[in-house]
Scaffold this motif. Structure first.
Motif, mmCIF file in Angstrom:
data_model
loop_
_atom_site.group_PDB
_atom_site.id
_atom_site.type_symbol
_atom_site.label_atom_id
_atom_site.label_comp_id
_atom_site.label_asym_id
_atom_site.label_seq_id
_atom_site.Cartn_x
_atom_site.Cartn_y
_atom_site.Cartn_z
ATOM 1 N N GLY A 188 0.802 -1.216 0.000
ATOM 2 C CA GLY A 188 0.000 0.000 0.000
ATOM 3 C C GLY A 188 0.833 1.262 0.000
ATOM 4 N N ALA A 189 0.198 2.367 0.297
ATOM 5 C CA ALA A 189 0.876 3.660 0.358
ATOM 6 C C ALA A 189 0.252 4.479 1.478
ATOM 7 N N SER A 191 -0.068 8.379 2.827
ATOM 8 C CA SER A 191 0.077 9.730 2.276
ATOM 9 C C SER A 191 -0.442 10.760 3.270
ATOM 10 N N VAL A 204 4.238 10.901 -0.160
ATOM 11 C CA VAL A 204 3.646 9.593 -0.449
ATOM 12 C C VAL A 204 4.699 8.527 -0.149
ATOM 13 N N PHE A 206 5.593 4.572 -0.288
ATOM 14 C CA PHE A 206 5.284 3.214 -0.736
ATOM 15 C C PHE A 206 5.667 2.261 0.404
ATOM 16 N N VAL A 207 4.719 1.447 0.830
ATOM 17 C CA VAL A 207 4.913 0.616 2.013
ATOM 18 C C VAL A 207 5.123 -0.848 1.603
ATOM 19 N N ALA A 275 -7.794 3.727 10.523
ATOM 20 C CA ALA A 275 -7.959 3.003 9.248
ATOM 21 C C ALA A 275 -8.324 3.942 8.097
ATOM 22 N N THR A 276 -8.951 5.074 8.407
ATOM 23 C CA THR A 276 -9.334 6.005 7.333
ATOM 24 C C THR A 276 -8.473 7.272 7.343
ATOM 25 N N HIS A 279 -4.303 7.644 4.474
ATOM 26 C CA HIS A 279 -4.219 7.608 3.010
ATOM 27 C C HIS A 279 -4.888 8.837 2.419
ATOM 28 N N ARG A 280 -4.266 9.995 2.605
ATOM 29 C CA ARG A 280 -4.846 11.223 2.065
ATOM 30 C C ARG A 280 -5.002 11.079 0.551
ATOM 31 N N PRO A 281 -6.237 11.235 0.034
ATOM 32 C CA PRO A 281 -6.384 11.123 -1.430
ATOM 33 C C PRO A 281 -5.483 12.131 -2.154
ATOM 34 N N LEU A 282 -4.869 11.707 -3.237
ATOM 35 C CA LEU A 282 -3.971 12.589 -3.998
ATOM 36 C C LEU A 282 -4.781 13.582 -4.828
ATOM 37 N N ALA B 189 -10.479 -0.681 6.979
ATOM 38 C CA ALA B 189 -11.834 -0.192 6.670
ATOM 39 C C ALA B 189 -11.792 0.533 5.340
ATOM 40 N N SER B 191 -13.936 3.269 3.066
ATOM 41 C CA SER B 191 -14.957 4.296 3.302
ATOM 42 C C SER B 191 -15.132 5.143 2.053
ATOM 43 N N VAL B 259 -4.237 -4.488 -3.005
ATOM 44 C CA VAL B 259 -3.133 -3.592 -2.625
ATOM 45 C C VAL B 259 -2.391 -4.156 -1.414
ATOM 46 N N TYR B 271 -1.849 2.435 -9.372
ATOM 47 C CA TYR B 271 -1.559 1.980 -7.996
ATOM 48 C C TYR B 271 -1.786 3.064 -6.939
ATOM 49 N N LEU B 272 -1.178 4.225 -7.126
ATOM 50 C CA LEU B 272 -1.292 5.242 -6.061
ATOM 51 C C LEU B 272 -2.717 5.775 -5.926
ATOM 52 N N ALA B 275 -4.378 3.006 -3.928
ATOM 53 C CA ALA B 275 -3.899 2.890 -2.541
ATOM 54 C C ALA B 275 -4.326 4.076 -1.688
ATOM 55 N N THR B 276 -4.551 5.233 -2.308
ATOM 56 C CA THR B 276 -4.954 6.417 -1.529
ATOM 57 C C THR B 276 -6.423 6.780 -1.760
ATOM 58 N N HIS B 279 -10.087 5.056 1.295
ATOM 59 C CA HIS B 279 -10.251 5.329 2.731
ATOM 60 C C HIS B 279 -10.586 6.797 2.931
ATOM 61 N N ARG B 280 -11.787 7.192 2.537
ATOM 62 C CA ARG B 280 -12.183 8.591 2.720
ATOM 63 C C ARG B 280 -12.099 8.940 4.196
ATOM 64 N N PRO B 281 -11.328 9.973 4.559
ATOM 65 C CA PRO B 281 -11.261 10.339 5.983
ATOM 66 C C PRO B 281 -12.653 10.677 6.514
#
Lengths: 283, 283
Positions: A188-189, A191, A204, A206-207, A275-276, A279-282, B189, B191, B259, B271-272, B275-276, B279-281
């Protein structure tokens, strides 16, 4: 401290304090307003407008990089950018896009260009317990000296790929042979977007996860990590919950590991925020 | 189609089309403006203002639920809410908070209260290949009839916990015994926030992975799944990339699995974003 505090501190970005750095129609960075102002006198390189800063230097990647380097030189002299790190990162609209220019790593937060890294969770099972290899960063590190870290982590410099960086850093930081590191699983990633005294970190990571042989003992070669310890994952989590002993972003990487492996589950009151929150959406 | 398209369609929420449903200082739902207007005539239950709708019914959870039920009755009569599902979900400011009222599941998108579910990735290894158990939803299902689904998935009704719902759904949908399901690993999770013809789905899915014995054959008991198939994960991913054969949110759950297990890695151009993007905050 709490898990949420670590996530919040890595996501303290406030868009009202920042203007985009653009190259044509593409955004390539995020300039805090004071940093944008400091670019006003380089008007042949950057056009500082009210709501954005436009890159106006023209030429191929090498030429623009050279022009931007001269600006960075002046910013280092003024103390706005820390000393050169002699490692360059790509400035580009998104991952995989051709770079607009290359930038010394020390100047990346000033311009808020997105930076990419690799982090490795090196783990093993001892009976029922899952354990994590943890490193301690050298007191000489520019960022987060003395803090606890993943066994392997590093920035992805230009002309390096993701796996390639992982292999290189694994050898330098912990003497992990290629044969072992090639078993690392992409997982995963992480961010986040963070304001620091220098500017904006738009990162970002990469994990990867790697199950370590029981008899493996890491040895550092590059002086960046000064000590290693194998810790029960439960103790690592409690240390993260209670302290700031780990480097700011390593807290997030280990929380991601804990969520994916069921070490942190729905019974924990912070579970959904963790869990949410990693992963800040890009954009 | 692309992976990104599936993520986008589950995150098509547009805040400008919505006002918050509040109970005192807490937000408990998200009302599309047309749905908010439809509540105006129930002024002893909801105060419809320009920028929010306030719950004004007073009393304990049972009393407020009863009052809201009468509104739902009228909305069902008007065809704004589909028929009753006789399963109630909690309306609360956040997970773990005491409910303000309980709401029939059919009315949840109308009010945009957050809904929680469990999804199970049931997998096994056949040689080098990782395979996933996939179910097909009954043509009689109200939501996403005939679509492909995880082996086990279900909403968390009030008075049910996360693991409890997983066990119950596992027995009903696939005859997974408790002894096997208790080995499921909590893995995060997913979301998202989505506008549908009915209103807003503000969904959080607790995700679990379970490695299945090679000789296990799922049997459905509740009529919700009509067919099961063990598919190579690589074929599942290509089917997700190319089609809408899977239920909208199941695409996201399986992408998360891919992922985390290295089935989708940094070499994939999406991928990115994947991966991001899963998971909507929470807010």
């Amino acid at each position: 401290m709490s898990f949420r505090d670590h996530i919040r501190s890595c996501n303290n970005y406030d868009p009202s304090r920042v203007v985009p750095l653009t190259a044509g129609s593409a955004r390539i960075g995020l300039l805090r307003r004071d940093n944008a102002e400091a670019l006003r006198r380089f008007s042949d390189v950057f056009a500082v407008e009210e709501h954005r800063v436009e890159l106006v230097a023209r030429g191929d990647v090498a030429a623009v990089s050279h022009t931007v380097d001269a600006v960075v030189d002046a910013l280092v002299d003024e103390g706005r950018v820390p000393k050169w790190r002699n490692e360059t990162f790509d400035a580009a609209p998104h991952w995989g896009a051709p770079p607009v220019f290359r930038l010394d790593r020390g100047a990346v937060p000033f311009f808020g260009t997105r930076a990419y890294g690799v982090h490795l969770n090196a783990y093993l099972r001892q009976g029922e317990a899952l354990c994590l290899w943890v490193g301690r960063r050298s007191p000489a590190k520019q960022v987060a000296p003395n803090k606890l870290d993943n066994l392997v982590a590093g920035g992805i410099g230009n002309e390096h790929g993701v796996r390639d960086t992982l292999l290189k850093e694994g050898e330098e930081e912990a003497s992990i042979p290629t044969s072992l590191m090639s078993q690392a699983i992409s997982a995963g990633a992480v961010s986040y977007r963070m304001e620091t005294p220098l500017g904006i970190r738009d990162d970002v990571l990469f994990v990867f996860d790697l199950e370590m042989p029981a008899d493996f003992l890491p040895k550092n070669r590059d002086g960046e990590l000064v000590h290693f310890e194998l810790m029960p994952a439960s103790a690592v989590l409690e240390r993260i919950r209670a302290t700031s002993d780990f480097k700011f972003n390593v807290n997030l990487v280990i929380l991601d590991f804990a969520v994916r492996h069921g070490l942190l589950g729905p019974d924990d009151p912070e579970y959904l925020d963790v869990a949410t929150g990693l992963h800040r959406p890009l954009d």
